[in-house]
Motif scaffolding. Structure first.
Motif, short mmCIF file in Angstrom:
data_model
loop_
_atom_site.label_atom_id
_atom_site.label_comp_id
_atom_site.label_asym_id
_atom_site.label_seq_id
_atom_site.Cartn_x
_atom_site.Cartn_y
_atom_site.Cartn_z
N LEU A 1 67.06 -4.46 -26.08
CA LEU A 1 65.33 -4.07 -25.65
C LEU A 1 65.11 -3.85 -27.22
O LEU A 1 63.39 -3.93 -26.83
N PHE A 2 65.78 -3.42 -27.85
CA PHE A 2 65.20 -3.49 -29.39
C PHE A 2 64.17 -4.69 -30.18
O PHE A 2 63.34 -4.44 -30.66
N ASP A 3 65.30 -5.40 -29.47
CA ASP A 3 65.47 -7.18 -30.21
C ASP A 3 63.02 -7.28 -29.53
O ASP A 3 62.99 -8.61 -29.90
N GLU A 4 63.25 -7.03 -28.31
CA GLU A 4 62.91 -8.46 -27.51
C GLU A 4 60.75 -6.99 -27.76
O GLU A 4 60.02 -7.31 -27.17
N MET A 5 60.91 -5.83 -28.56
CA MET A 5 59.44 -4.94 -28.76
C MET A 5 58.99 -5.56 -28.88
O MET A 5 59.30 -6.69 -30.41
N PRO A 6 57.89 -5.64 -28.02
CA PRO A 6 56.41 -6.62 -29.10
C PRO A 6 56.14 -5.17 -30.47
O PRO A 6 55.45 -6.42 -31.50
N ASP A 7 55.94 -4.12 -29.94
CA ASP A 7 55.72 -3.60 -31.39
C ASP A 7 56.61 -2.04 -31.48
O ASP A 7 57.12 -1.85 -30.71
N ARG A 8 57.70 -1.53 -33.18
CA ARG A 8 58.08 -1.35 -33.29
C ARG A 8 57.59 -0.08 -34.00
O ARG A 8 56.32 -0.47 -35.07
N ASN A 9 58.30 1.64 -33.67
CA ASN A 9 57.90 1.93 -34.85
C ASN A 9 59.09 2.61 -34.73
O ASN A 9 60.03 2.73 -34.96
N VAL A 10 59.04 3.69 -36.11
CA VAL A 10 60.21 4.30 -36.88
C VAL A 10 60.57 5.40 -35.99
O VAL A 10 62.07 5.00 -35.60
N ILE A 11 60.72 5.58 -34.75
CA ILE A 11 61.55 6.09 -33.80
C ILE A 11 62.21 5.15 -33.12
O ILE A 11 63.59 5.06 -32.58
N SER A 12 61.80 4.32 -32.90
CA SER A 12 62.42 2.74 -32.83
C SER A 12 63.45 2.55 -33.18
O SER A 12 64.88 2.84 -32.20
N TRP A 13 62.92 2.49 -34.67
CA TRP A 13 64.51 2.17 -34.90
C TRP A 13 65.74 3.44 -35.24
O TRP A 13 67.02 2.71 -35.36
N THR A 14 64.55 4.26 -35.75
CA THR A 14 65.27 5.84 -35.59
C THR A 14 66.71 5.81 -34.12
O THR A 14 67.74 5.69 -33.87
N SER A 15 66.12 5.57 -33.49
CA SER A 15 66.65 5.42 -31.96
C SER A 15 68.30 4.66 -31.80
O SER A 15 68.86 4.86 -31.21
N ILE A 16 67.75 3.62 -32.02
CA ILE A 16 68.99 1.94 -32.14
C ILE A 16 70.07 2.54 -33.41
O ILE A 16 70.50 2.31 -32.79
N ILE A 17 69.26 2.94 -34.59
CA ILE A 17 70.38 4.06 -35.41
C ILE A 17 71.57 4.72 -34.87
O ILE A 17 72.23 5.02 -34.72
N CYS A 18 70.42 5.71 -33.81
CA CYS A 18 71.62 6.32 -33.63
C CYS A 18 72.47 6.25 -32.79
O CYS A 18 73.74 6.85 -32.38
#
Length: 667
Positions: free
Chosen positions: A219-236
């Motif tokens: 889902l992260f790779d499919e996201m049209p737009d990411r914000n800092v929460i998107s990155w932090t969530s997948i890293i977490c």
């Protein structure tokens, strides 16, 4: 002007009257603006109450729903839900905005059940909810994972046409994910016509929390737009599964890093014990908060390097109660109770956790008397204790065997709610047994529902330690009838019961059952029980053969059991063999030397007695001083032989002399 209009004609009066509402609206607007500014300036509950009082005195309180909303929200913000309810209860017909403010206040105050109850009352008053009302209610239900109530609320979502509202759908996805319903959340996600970044983040975060980091990555790779929460969530997500290499790879390419993302990486390295990597991240951080410092201190404490942790603690620009508590816990776990107490005394603010750590720390480090002394100070704080605190106090009472102090704690703190807690009930059973009140221990055991293996094992050990071997065995058989499989601890109690009861055949049978049927590898404690059992029956040679067959190296407890048996049955050869091993394992334990010396003396071998005494002098082994203690008014007084430090020592010795003379006269 109004007077002039009246004097002219009715037409002019009419026009003036039509103008008056316009002037009133302007005046009300200005007044509301002034009131709102006054409310915005409130920074504490006291100032809010003052403004509230002025509004009531000047009959302006009900002048605007906006003002009412603001007052209610501020009362919740300052932690006074009671005042918010008093305001709400005086509103004749609160509208949906005021209802929503009340619901929102409860949810933000973590009073989730009260918030949901208000939502139901609002519906009973036939007031249709806003989309914000529904998102707030769903948020509260999500925090408590109340899926069934969430499904009911979703029925109202459909009824009022909010099934296409992206905010409401996002809240529903969050609820479903927190309840572990990933597939249902995915269906809601797929059916959504419009998805915003919050939608995608809710799905990613939800999958990561439910162990689906691979799906979250898709889902992260499919996201049209990411914000800092998107990155932090997948890293977490990768941090949670221990894949720090993938977490680091994502972190390195993250376009914009915030404090939360840095702390996620830092916490991951600390959690998995890679302190070097944690220090690298910590030193690279462009900005830190108190949580960052706490994480690195936690890392040093986990590693056992309490001095390094202290250096970072002293460097902290600002500390919170967690910082202090973490250091105190570190000192306690390292056995340094003195430095823990110094820090505890210096704490600017103490909470229940810090008190619990100190009291349980004293108990775990063999200083139960200090724990009970600290308990006296705690009672002055008017803090409601929790399960952890109570368990620490009970542990201290158990070690001292002081029943009065224990009863005082139970009367003060252990209510019906805690008595139903299995851990507390089991600790009480253990405490009563160690304090010598087996009857009370049995009563608590019988009152305890849903007994687990640990509860049964504790009561079995209680019977065994009081010499009631048959009762211990009977309870063991009852436990098995409830389909509870015994573990190594259970068998220590059973074998100890057989030992104290002189049940040799039963002891051998249960020892065989443990090894053959349950495939439990015996520990030194099991062997010590068996050696003691055989030794009490005079079968010291069999006991020695059992020791020689041990799969693990015999410990001091095993050899001590054999030496004690040899002392009773005057077996000098095996006594010397056991003592020889004990002198290697614990060379400074005077008890072993004295026991061997007593065996020689009983057999009249005075030259060997002299040899043992010479060995003690050569190895500088000092005899442990005898001590005793009494309990008076829930306080414990310890007396050590030769100790004259007590202020009343002369009076005590005088009374002891009188008692001694009285005993001689009675003879």
């Amino acid at each position: 002007m109004f007077v002039i209009c009246v004097e002219k004609n009715n037409e002019v009066i009419s026009s003036c009257l039509q103008l008056k509402p316009t002037h009133e609206c302007f005046w009300l607007h200005e007044m509301n603006s002034t009131l709102l500014n006054s409310l915005k300036s409130c920074q504490a509950l006291k100032s809010l109450k003052s403004v509230h009082a002025l509004l009531i005195v000047n009959d302006l309180f009900t002048s605007s729903d906006i003002v009412l909303n603001k007052v209610i929200r501020l009362y919740f913000r300052f932690g006074s839900s009671n005042h918010a309810h008093k305001v709400f209860d005086k509103i004749p017909q609160p509208n949906v905005f005021i209802w929503t403010s009340m619901i929102h206040g409860h949810i933000e105050s973590k009073q989730y059940s009260q918030g949901f109850l208000l939502f139901r009352k609002m519906l009973q008053h036939s007031i249709a909810p806003l989309n914000y009302t529904l998102t707030t209610v769903l948020k509260g239900l999500a925090r408590e994972a109340r899926l069934q109530d969430g499904e009911i609320v979703y029925g109202f979502v459909l009824k009022y046409g909010f099934d296409f509202d992206v905010m409401v759908q996002n809240s529903m996805i969050d609820l479903l994910m927190r309840c572990g319903k990933c597939n249902v959340a995915r269906c809601v996600f797929e059916e959504m016509g419009v998805k915003d970044v919050v939608t995608w983040n809710s799905m990613i975060f939800g999958y990561c929390n439910n162990g689906g980091v691979d799906i979250a990555r898709e889902l992260f790779d499919e996201m049209p737009d990411r914000n800092v929460i998107s990155w932090t969530s997948i890293i977490c997500g990768y941090v949670k599964v221990g894949d720090m290499s993938e977490a680091r790879a994502l972190f390195d390419v993250m376009p914009l890093k915030d404090l939360a993302s840095w702390n996620v990486m830092l916490s991951g390295y600390v959690e998995f014990g890679d302190l070097d990597a944690a220090l690298y991240v910590f030193n690279k951080m462009p900005f830190r908060d108190v949580g960052s410092w706490n994480l690195i201190i936690s890392g040093w404490c986990k590693k056992g390097s309490i001095e390094s942790a202290r250096k970072y603690f002293d460097r902290m620009p600002s500390k919170n109660v967690v910082s202090w508590t973490m250091m105190i816990d570190g000192y306690m776990k390292s056995g340094n109770v003195d430095d823990a107490k110094v820090l505890f005394d210096q704490m600017p603010e103490k909470n229940l956790i810090s008190w619990s750590i100190m009291i349980s720390g004293y108990a775990k480090n063999g200083e139960p008397q200090s724990a009970l002394e600290l308990l006296k100070c705690f009672k002055k704080e008017c803090i409601k204790p929790d399960e952890t605190f109570i368990l620490g106090v009970i542990s201290a009472c158990s070690q001292l065997g002081v029943l009065d102090a224990a009863e005082s704690v139970i009367n003060d703190y252990v209510g019906p709610a805690l008595l139903t807690n299995l851990r507390v009930a089991t600790s009480l059973i253990d405490m009563y047994a160690k304090c010598g009140n087996l009857k009370k221990a049995a009563q608590v055991f019988e009152m305890t529902s849903q007994k687990d293996l640990f509860c049964y094992s504790t009561m079995i050990a209680a019977y065994a330690n009081h010499g009631l071997g048959r009762e211990a065995i009977s309870l063991y058989e009852e436990m098995k009838s409830h389909n509870l499989q015994p573990d190594a601890t259970t068998f220590i109690g059973v074998l100890s019961g057989c030992n104290h009861g002189g049940l040799i055949d039963e002891g051998w049978r249960y020892f065989k059952q443990m090894t053959d049927e349950y495939k439990i590898q015996p520990t030194d404690k099991h062997y010590a029980c068996m050696v003691d059992l055989l030794g009490r029956a005079g079968r010291v040679n069999d006991a020695y053969k059992l020791i020689c067959s041990m799969a693990v190296a015999p410990t001091a407890a095993v050899w001590s059991s054999l030496l004690s048996a040899c002392s009773v049955h005057r077996n000098i050869e095996l006594a010397e063999a056991a003592a020889s091993e004990l002198f290697k394992i614990e060379p400074h334990n005077s008890g072993n030397y004295i026991l061997l010396s007593n065996i020689y003396a009983a057999l009249g071998q005075w030259h060997n007695v002299a040899k043992v005494r010479a060995m003690m002098r050569q190895d500088r082994v000092r005899k442990n001083k005898g001590s005793s203690w009494i309990e008076l008014d829930s306080a414990v007084y310890e007396f050590v032989m030769g100790d004259l430090s007590y202020l009343s020592s002369e009076k005590i010795n005088y009374i002891m002399g009188l008692l001694s003379e009285e005993m001689k006269l009675e003879e």
